[in-house]
Design an enzyme around this catalytic site. Structure first.
Site, PDB file in Angstrom:
ATOM      1  N   PRO A 159     110.011  39.810  97.125  1.00 55.18           N
ATOM      2  CG  PRO A 159     107.754  40.261  96.953  1.00 55.18           C
ATOM      3  CD  PRO A 159     108.702  39.195  97.314  1.00 55.18           C
ATOM      4  CD  GLU A 160     115.490  41.921  99.275  1.00 52.74           C
ATOM      5  OE1 GLU A 160     116.272  42.885  99.354  1.00 52.74           O
ATOM      6  OE2 GLU A 160     115.868  40.741  99.251  1.00 52.74           O
TER       7      GLU A 160
ATOM      8  CE  LYS B  71     112.242  43.437 103.467  1.00 56.30           C
ATOM      9  NZ  LYS B  71     112.593  42.041 103.759  1.00 56.30           N
TER      10      LYS B  71
ATOM     11  NE  ARG C  85     105.835  29.037  98.207  1.00 57.30           N
ATOM     12  CZ  ARG C  85     107.086  28.804  98.569  1.00 57.30           C
ATOM     13  NH1 ARG C  85     108.076  29.291  97.853  1.00 57.30           N
ATOM     14  NH2 ARG C  85     107.343  28.096  99.652  1.00 57.30           N
TER      15      ARG C  85
ATOM     16  NE  ARG D 240     116.263  34.472 103.291  1.00 61.85           N
ATOM     17  CZ  ARG D 240     115.626  35.539 102.868  1.00 61.85           C
ATOM     18  NH1 ARG D 240     115.146  36.412 103.723  1.00 61.85           N
ATOM     19  NH2 ARG D 240     115.443  35.756 101.591  1.00 61.85           N
TER      20      ARG D 240
END
Ligand SMILES: [Zn+2]
Length: 285
Positions: free
Chosen positions: A2-3, A58, A111, A260
Site C-alpha cells: 500500500p502507498e 501512508k 503478514r 527496491r
C-alpha cells in the site's frame, strides 16, 4: 504494497464505515500489529466515538471523541474490511472495531508488517513518525520550486529521495517508478543534478500517477498488485522489466535502488540527459 492511493482508499472506506459512529467494542489480538500494547487499552475504547479518519502520507490518523487517537500503517498486506452483523470470523483479522449495529470493521493483515498505535491524539501529532513527515504528495504537493529545493538538498539518487517520507509523504516504490517514467527521468539520477524543467516534469509525473491509481480503486474492496497472480498488473512500468515500454517499445530494464527494484525504459529515461530526455526538440537557434 500500500502507498498513498491505497491508504487513501482505506481512509475513504473507514470514514464511510466508522465516521461519526460510536464503537460498541474494540478487540485487539495480542499480535505484532499492536507491538506489545495491551489489548485491554484497546478494549477501553468501547463507547468512544470515531470523530474523523484522516490520511497523512501512508498513515491513517483516527481522531476519537475522547482525547485518544489511533495511528495505523498498513505495512505490506494490511487492509480494513467491513463485515455484516453475525458474519463468520475473518481470517487474519488482528483488530476489530464493532459498531453499535453489530457490523465489524476488521484490521486484517496476514503478514503483520502493519501497525496500529493507540495514544493521546496530541501525542501522535507531535511524535514520530508524523512529526518528521514531509508534505503530503496529494494534498500538499510542493510547488515545482519548493520541490526543487527539497531535491537539491540531496546527493542521493532521485528515486530514493522521492521515496523518503520526510521529503514528500505517501510515495513508495510503485508511485515513484511510475512518476519517473512519466517524467522521462532515469531513477538513478542524482537529485541535486535535476534541472528546473526536469523537476516540473517529475511533479507532473507524481500528480498523474497518483490520479491514475486513485481512479482504479473503487468500491469497498481492494487487491494489492503483489497479492494475487490473478490480478493483472495495472501499472505502466512498475513490475514490468523485460516487457516493451508502453511509449517506445524498447524492452524495459530494472535496477535496484535503495533496496527496491526499479523498472525503467533505457530509451525514454536515459541516464545522461540529452535531446531525448528534453522531451521536445529545441527550436531556438
Ligand atoms: Zn520507452
Amino acid at each position: 504494497m500500500p502507498e498513498l492511493p491505497e491508504v487513501e482508499f482505506a481512509r475513504s472506506c473507514l470514514s464511510r464505515w466508522l465516521g461519526g459512529k460510536t464503537l460498541r467494542a474494540v478487540e485487539a489480538d495480542p499480535t505484532r500489529v499492536i507491538r506489545g500494547a495491551a489489548p485491554k487499552a484497546f478494549a477501553a475504547l468501547a463507547r468512544d466515538r470515531v470523530a474523523k479518519v484522516e490520511r497523512r502520507g501512508k498513515w491513517l490518523l483516527w481522531r476519537l471523541a475522547s482525547d485518544k487517537g489511533l495511528l495505523a500503517h498498513l505495512g505490506m498486506t494490511g487492509k480494513f474490511e467491513l463485515t455484516k452483523p453475525g458474519a463468520p470470523a475473518v481470517r487474519w483479522s488482528r483488530v476489530r472495531f464493532v459498531r453499535s449495529d453489530g457490523a465489524v470493521v476488521h484490521y486484517r493483515d496476514p503478514r503483520q508488517f502493519g501497525h496500529i498505535r493507540l495514544a493521546p491524539f496530541s501525542e501522535l501529532l507531535t511524535t514520530e513518525p508524523l512529526k518528521s513527515l514531509g508534505p503530503d504528495a496529494k494534498d500538499q504537493l510542493p510547488t515545482a520550486k519548493a520541490l526543487e529545493a527539497r531535491l537539491h538538498k540531496s546527493r542521493r539518487q532521485v528515486k530514493e529521495v522521492l521515496m523518503d517520507q520526510t521529503v514528500v509523504a505517501g510515495l513508495g516504490n510503485i508511485q515513484v517508478t511510475e512518476a519517473l517514467f512519466l517524467a522521462r527521468i532515469h531513477p538513478a539520477r542524482r537529485a541535486e543534478s535535476l534541472t528546473p524543467s526536469e523537476v516540473v516534469r517529475i511533479r507532473q509525473g507524481i500528480v498523474k500517477s497518483l490520479a491514475r491509481t486513485l481512479a482504479m480503486n473503487k468500491g469497498d474492496k481492494i487487491t494489492y498488485v503483489e497479492e494475487s497472480k490473478r490480478v493483472e498488473n495495472p501499472f505502466l512500468v512498475y513490475g514490468k522489466a523485460n516487457s516493451p515500454c508502453p511509449r517506445c517499445g524498447t524492452p524495459l530494464k530494472k535496477m535496484v535502488i535503495g533496496g527496491r527494484t526499479s523498472a525503467f525504459c533505457p530509451r525514454c529515461q536515459p541516464r545522461t540527459p540529452g535531446p531525448a530526455a528534453a522531451g521536445r526538440p529545441r527550436r531556438r537557434k
